[in-house]
Scaffold this active site. Structure first.
Site, PDB file in Angstrom:
ATOM      1  N   TYR A   1     -21.407 -47.582  11.453  1.00  0.00           N
ATOM      2  CA  TYR A   1     -20.603 -48.411  12.709  1.00  0.00           C
ATOM      3  C   TYR A   1     -18.922 -48.172  12.292  1.00  0.00           C
ATOM      4  CZ  TYR A   1     -23.407 -51.811  10.458  1.00  0.00           C
ATOM      5  OH  TYR A   1     -25.173 -53.416   9.700  1.00  0.00           O
TER       6      TYR A   1
ATOM      7  N   HIS B   1     -30.785 -47.025   6.455  1.00  0.00           N
ATOM      8  CA  HIS B   1     -30.199 -47.832   7.679  1.00  0.00           C
ATOM      9  C   HIS B   1     -31.903 -48.531   8.352  1.00  0.00           C
ATOM     10  CE1 HIS B   1     -27.098 -49.392  10.776  1.00  0.00           C
ATOM     11  NE2 HIS B   1     -28.236 -50.366  10.309  1.00  0.00           N
TER      12      HIS B   1
END
Length: 262
Positions: A38, A96
């Site tokens: 991010y 992830h």
């Protein structure tokens, strides 16, 4: 783990990200979710630091990106994440995606080491399908706490939820508002009008009824508060049945490396 958190995916404006985290925590949120990819771990850490909330009261989660899932890279980049966040430990660290550098034996060896050393409090997986979950459970000595997946009334994920339940793995729903599509679903609008709430609140309340933690992304105070107010909404059995019966499979996050595309 609080059943409602703040997601920060695509919250890339530094000031907006820091302010949204601070606003959410001061409003009552106690669960903040971010990830290496991010690019905002520093801003998330600043928001936590600036909020009138003690660090130990915040459930903080981040994720190791798919390029960093070798044994050595997992250890190295996790420490870098902690440094950016300005914390000594995180409450939950996710793999992830089961993709690219992910190798169950080597990746979980690193995650187990981080867990045993107290660097992370819980091990998580993200975007794992049923067969991936089974492999992960085999590979990890430490318990797997949660699987973070896209989940909402238009992607109910029954098979993944059933597999997680069989292994006592919590579900965390990202994109719980289907990236805004919940506002265009007649069944949800009808229920929202009946309760005088937003469709977003209906979606979040449905997830909560299922025991699923939701981490909607929001940047402005109005949306952060609207999501927070979903905690006061109690759907009745008829509402739940109506949502359960929505017959759509609308996946909003669908990269080529997603395990369902392999």
């Amino acid at each position: 783990m609080p059943l409602l958190g703040l997601g920060t995916w695509e919250n890339t404006d530094p000031d907006a990200c820091t302010n949204s985290v601070k606003t959410a925590l001061n409003m009552g949120y106690r669960h903040i979710d971010t990830a290496q990819i991010y690019g905002n771990e520093t801003e998330v850490g600043a928001g936590i630091e600036q909020a009138a909330v003690d660090r130990e009261d915040v459930f903080l989660a981040t994720k190791v990106w798919i390029d960093n899932l070798s044994y050595e890279d997992t250890l190295k980049t996790t420490q870098e994440s902690l440094d950016r966040l300005g914390v000594d430990t995180v409450d939950l660290l996710y793999i992830h995606w089961p993709a690219r550098a992910y190798d169950p034996e080597e990746t979980f060896r690193a995650f187990n080491e981080l867990y045993d050393d107290g660097v992370i409090d819980r091990i998580g997986i993200s975007n794992f399908e049923p067969t991936d979950i089974e492999t992960a459970v085999e590979a990890s000595d430490a318990p797997i706490f949660a699987n973070q997946i896209e989940c909402h009334p238009l992607l109910q994920q029954d098979a993944v939820r059933e597999t997680c339940a069989a292994h006592n793995i919590e579900i965390v729903a990202y994109s719980p508002l289907a990236r805004g599509e919940v506002f265009n679903v007649p069944e949800l609008t009808k229920i929202a009008d009946k309760h005088d709430v937003s469709e977003a609140q209906v979606s979040l309340a449905w997830l909560r009824d299922k025991g699923i933690t939701a981490i909607p992304k929001a940047t402005g105070e109005t949306h952060i508060r609207d999501n927070w107010e979903s905690l006061a909404l109690e759907l009745n059995d008829a509402d739940i049945s109506t949502i359960d019966a929505i017959d759509r499979t609308d996946r909003r996050v669908d990269p080529s490396f997603g395990p369902w595309n392999q």
